[in-house]
Design a protein around this motif. Structure first.
Motif, PDB file in Angstrom:
ATOM      1  N   CYS A  12       0.832  -1.201   0.000  1.00  0.00           N
ATOM      2  CA  CYS A  12       0.000   0.000   0.000  1.00  0.00           C
ATOM      3  C   CYS A  12       0.866   1.249   0.000  1.00  0.00           C
ATOM      4  O   CYS A  12       2.082   1.174   0.105  1.00  0.00           O
ATOM      5  CB  CYS A  12      -0.939  -0.003   1.196  1.00  0.00           C
ATOM      6  N   SER A  13       0.200   2.375  -0.097  1.00  0.00           N
ATOM      7  CA  SER A  13       0.863   3.668  -0.113  1.00  0.00           C
ATOM      8  C   SER A  13       0.884   4.254   1.286  1.00  0.00           C
ATOM      9  O   SER A  13      -0.067   4.068   2.043  1.00  0.00           O
ATOM     10  CB  SER A  13       0.086   4.596  -1.056  1.00  0.00           C
ATOM     11  N   ASN A  15       0.245   7.106   1.897  1.00  0.00           N
ATOM     12  CA  ASN A  15      -0.843   8.072   1.863  1.00  0.00           C
ATOM     13  C   ASN A  15      -2.129   7.519   2.463  1.00  0.00           C
ATOM     14  O   ASN A  15      -3.070   8.269   2.694  1.00  0.00           O
ATOM     15  CB  ASN A  15      -1.117   8.516   0.423  1.00  0.00           C
ATOM     16  N   ALA A  30       5.222   4.338  -2.959  1.00  0.00           N
ATOM     17  CA  ALA A  30       4.639   5.610  -3.394  1.00  0.00           C
ATOM     18  C   ALA A  30       3.429   5.329  -4.285  1.00  0.00           C
ATOM     19  O   ALA A  30       3.446   4.388  -5.096  1.00  0.00           O
ATOM     20  CB  ALA A  30       5.670   6.437  -4.151  1.00  0.00           C
ATOM     21  N   TYR A  31       2.400   6.128  -4.128  1.00  0.00           N
ATOM     22  CA  TYR A  31       1.143   5.870  -4.826  1.00  0.00           C
ATOM     23  C   TYR A  31       1.299   5.806  -6.340  1.00  0.00           C
ATOM     24  O   TYR A  31       0.535   5.128  -7.024  1.00  0.00           O
ATOM     25  CB  TYR A  31       0.083   6.910  -4.448  1.00  0.00           C
ATOM     26  N   ASP A  32       2.304   6.457  -6.876  1.00  0.00           N
ATOM     27  CA  ASP A  32       2.483   6.482  -8.329  1.00  0.00           C
ATOM     28  C   ASP A  32       3.631   5.598  -8.822  1.00  0.00           C
ATOM     29  O   ASP A  32       3.983   5.630  -9.988  1.00  0.00           O
ATOM     30  CB  ASP A  32       2.673   7.917  -8.809  1.00  0.00           C
ATOM     31  N   ASP A  33       4.182   4.779  -7.943  1.00  0.00           N
ATOM     32  CA  ASP A  33       5.303   3.903  -8.328  1.00  0.00           C
ATOM     33  C   ASP A  33       4.786   2.499  -8.639  1.00  0.00           C
ATOM     34  O   ASP A  33       4.942   1.567  -7.845  1.00  0.00           O
ATOM     35  CB  ASP A  33       6.357   3.881  -7.222  1.00  0.00           C
ATOM     36  N   ALA A  37       5.452  -1.330  -6.943  1.00  0.00           N
ATOM     37  CA  ALA A  37       4.315  -2.101  -6.425  1.00  0.00           C
ATOM     38  C   ALA A  37       4.285  -3.488  -7.069  1.00  0.00           C
ATOM     39  O   ALA A  37       4.115  -4.499  -6.378  1.00  0.00           O
ATOM     40  CB  ALA A  37       3.006  -1.359  -6.676  1.00  0.00           C
TER      41      ALA A  37
END
Length: 84
Positions: A12-13, A15, A30-33, A37
């Motif tokens: 998970c992130s 965030n 990171a949410y955009d990586d 993931a």
């Protein structure tokens, strides 16, 4: 938290306000990586021993956030609001 309670490691992130400890109960990414993931998911898929160990750790971590924990946290917030 539901996945952790079920003994599953989590990817998970940070965030999310996550309680996941990176590399212990799962992975924080990171949410955009999306590449990281995907790599974390592959690590878990390829290493059953690590997946199971992280899952056990995740379940124990989730269990620590019980009613006593939340009532204590709420009492601390109320005390701060009261100015104490």
């Amino acid at each position: 938290m539901e996945a952790m309670t079920a003994g599953l490691p989590v990817v998970c992130s940070p965030n999310t306000g996550s309680v996941v400890r990176d590399g212990v109960d799962g992975f924080l990414v990171a949410y955009d990586d999306t590449e990281r993931a995907a790599d974390c998911l592959l690590q878990l898929a390829r290493d059953p021993g690590r997946r199971l160990a992280m899952g056990r750790s995740a379940a124990a971590r989730a269990a620590s956030f019980d009613l006593d924990y939340y009532s204590g946290a709420l009492a601390a917030v109320l005390e701060r609001l009261r100015g104490g």
